[in-house]
Design a protein around this motif. Structure first.
Motif, PDB file in Angstrom:
ATOM      1  N   LEU A  24       0.809  -1.216   0.000  1.00 43.30           N
ATOM      2  CA  LEU A  24       0.000   0.000   0.000  1.00 43.30           C
ATOM      3  C   LEU A  24       0.845   1.272   0.000  1.00 43.30           C
ATOM      4  O   LEU A  24       0.320   2.356  -0.274  1.00 43.30           O
ATOM      5  N   HIS A  28       0.696   6.249  -0.449  1.00 47.78           N
ATOM      6  CA  HIS A  28       1.194   7.354   0.375  1.00 47.78           C
ATOM      7  C   HIS A  28       2.340   8.067  -0.320  1.00 47.78           C
ATOM      8  O   HIS A  28       2.339   9.289  -0.462  1.00 47.78           O
ATOM      9  N   ALA A 125     -12.081   1.081   1.973  1.00 46.34           N
ATOM     10  CA  ALA A 125     -10.642   1.094   2.244  1.00 46.34           C
ATOM     11  C   ALA A 125     -10.287   2.147   3.283  1.00 46.34           C
ATOM     12  O   ALA A 125      -9.449   1.921   4.169  1.00 46.34           O
ATOM     13  N   ALA A 129      -8.420   1.286   6.752  1.00 51.89           N
ATOM     14  CA  ALA A 129      -7.112   1.874   7.032  1.00 51.89           C
ATOM     15  C   ALA A 129      -7.165   2.760   8.269  1.00 51.89           C
ATOM     16  O   ALA A 129      -6.226   2.774   9.080  1.00 51.89           O
ATOM     17  N   ARG A 130      -8.270   3.476   8.449  1.00 44.67           N
ATOM     18  CA  ARG A 130      -8.383   4.319   9.639  1.00 44.67           C
ATOM     19  C   ARG A 130      -8.462   3.461  10.903  1.00 44.67           C
ATOM     20  O   ARG A 130      -7.923   3.851  11.957  1.00 44.67           O
ATOM     21  N   PHE A 160      -8.110   7.896   3.638  1.00 46.01           N
ATOM     22  CA  PHE A 160      -7.299   6.722   3.299  1.00 46.01           C
ATOM     23  C   PHE A 160      -5.824   7.105   3.236  1.00 46.01           C
ATOM     24  O   PHE A 160      -4.969   6.437   3.835  1.00 46.01           O
ATOM     25  N   ALA A 163      -4.482   7.913   6.768  1.00 40.23           N
ATOM     26  CA  ALA A 163      -4.299   6.685   7.546  1.00 40.23           C
ATOM     27  C   ALA A 163      -3.039   5.948   7.105  1.00 40.23           C
ATOM     28  O   ALA A 163      -2.239   5.485   7.941  1.00 40.23           O
ATOM     29  N   LEU A 164      -2.828   5.853   5.799  1.00 44.37           N
ATOM     30  CA  LEU A 164      -1.619   5.197   5.295  1.00 44.37           C
ATOM     31  C   LEU A 164      -0.366   5.966   5.689  1.00 44.37           C
ATOM     32  O   LEU A 164       0.692   5.368   5.930  1.00 44.37           O
ATOM     33  N   TRP A 266      -1.882  -3.267  12.215  1.00 42.99           N
ATOM     34  CA  TRP A 266      -2.582  -4.040  11.196  1.00 42.99           C
ATOM     35  C   TRP A 266      -3.388  -5.172  11.824  1.00 42.99           C
ATOM     36  O   TRP A 266      -4.412  -5.601  11.274  1.00 42.99           O
ATOM     37  N   LEU A 277      -8.475  -5.231   2.807  1.00 43.78           N
ATOM     38  CA  LEU A 277      -7.749  -3.991   2.538  1.00 43.78           C
ATOM     39  C   LEU A 277      -6.652  -4.230   1.504  1.00 43.78           C
ATOM     40  O   LEU A 277      -6.416  -3.390   0.632  1.00 43.78           O
ATOM     41  N   GLY A 281      -6.894  -2.010  -1.663  1.00 42.27           N
ATOM     42  CA  GLY A 281      -5.769  -1.096  -1.742  1.00 42.27           C
ATOM     43  C   GLY A 281      -4.761  -1.507  -2.792  1.00 42.27           C
ATOM     44  O   GLY A 281      -4.162  -0.656  -3.461  1.00 42.27           O
TER      45      GLY A 281
END
Length: 306
Positions: A24, A28, A125, A129-130, A160, A163-164, A266, A277, A281
């Motif tokens: 993922l 980011h 997603a 992720a949050r 998203f 969070a990432l 995770w 996810l 993702g």
């Protein structure tokens, strides 16, 4: 009687979490190459150049000084950071730069993902992720802690991305702790990472992090003396670092334990949530890569996602 001194294996769940995180990460990291970035940050008041990387990424920690940022980023030359800070905070407030980063994330993801930013899958997603990001502990994680204190955006695709970002900085903070424990300075960490062949090309790694050719090559020589890199002849050009067997084993050990230290958030998703996810993702990441999330030439030795 013999004693088994081998390190215990890293749990498979941690390795799986690490793979998810790495898969993922392009979503980011694309912001650091997004063409929307520099114009927005200079419009906020920053000088052109590396200040538009250093200050926005550091902004969630507040108006901190260059030593704090050098410690948190780790593989950047102190001189590069000092050229940006504290001057950046006289040009734009940390809060303004956090807001600008969200705007850049919004624009870049819309360009890379198109209508998918408004899809039910993106909303799903973002929620997943949050959930993982909310499980991040700030203990010993200064860069992640700064991001945790930022007010959440509202648009699902920016949620998203944020969070990432929290999860990526959490993983990075743990990675730095392992580099310190291994006796690798910021430059030495960059050299050994570059030598794995899965990240930046040597010239881009050196120049983008602000190290001179002499500093880079001296670092290669030091690690050669430690048996971690192959010895290289003196050069006036950026030397390509090559890992020895011991160096490759050290990098693998660091990567394995980075998975271990980064796994806890995770786990909040459970196996099914993590799998879901990864599916959603991963599809977004592949689309972003196909649509030019990163430069095609001269930067990466290989694509940053796998």
């Amino acid at each position: 009687m013999t004693t088994d001194t081998a390190e215990p294996a890293v749990p498979e769940q941690a390795v799986a979490a690490g793979r998810l995180a790495r898969g993922l990460e392009p979503l980011h990291a694309q912001i650091y190459f997004a063409p929307e970035g520099d114009p927005r940050y200079t419009a906020a008041g920053l000088d052109e150049g590396r200040m538009t990387y250093v200050a926005p990424r550091a902004a969630p920690m507040g108006a901190v000084g260059p030593s704090v940022v050098t410690a948190a980023f780790y593989n950047f030359a102190p001189s590069l950071v000092a050229r940006s800070l504290p001057r950046a905070w006289t040009l734009a407030s940390p809060a303004d730069l956090v807001a600008a980063r969200f705007e850049v994330a919004d624009a870049s993801l819309r360009r890379l993902l198109g209508d998918a930013v408004d899809s039910p899958e993106m909303a799903e997603a973002a929620t997943l992720a949050r959930t993982a990001a909310a499980a991040v502990s700030p203990d010993g994680r200064p860069l992640a802690a700064g991001h945790l204190d930022v007010e959440w955006p509202t648009a699902p695709h920016v949620v998203f991305w944020h969070a990432l970002s929290i999860l990526r900085e959490h993983r990075g903070d743990g990675h730095i702790a392992l580099l310190v424990a291994a006796g690798l300075s910021g430059l030495e960490a960059l050299l050994t990472a570059t030598a794995t062949g899965t990240g930046f090309t040597p010239e881009f790694a050196r120049a983008s992090r602000g190290w001179t050719v002499q500093e880079w090559n001296d670092g290669v020589a030091r690690l050669g003396e430690r048996g971690l890199l192959e010895h290289a002849a003196p050069s006036d050009e950026t030397v390509v670092p090559v890992l020895t067997e011991a160096g490759a084993a050290l990098r693998k050990r660091i990567e394995d334990h980075t998975h271990r230290l980064g796994a806890a958030p995770w786990g909040a998703l459970g196996a099914d949530g993590a799998t879901r996810l990864g599916e959603i993702g991963g599809a977004f990441a592949r689309t972003a890569l196909a649509n030019g999330a990163f430069p095609s030439d001269g930067v990466f030795a290989a694509r940053p996602a796998r």
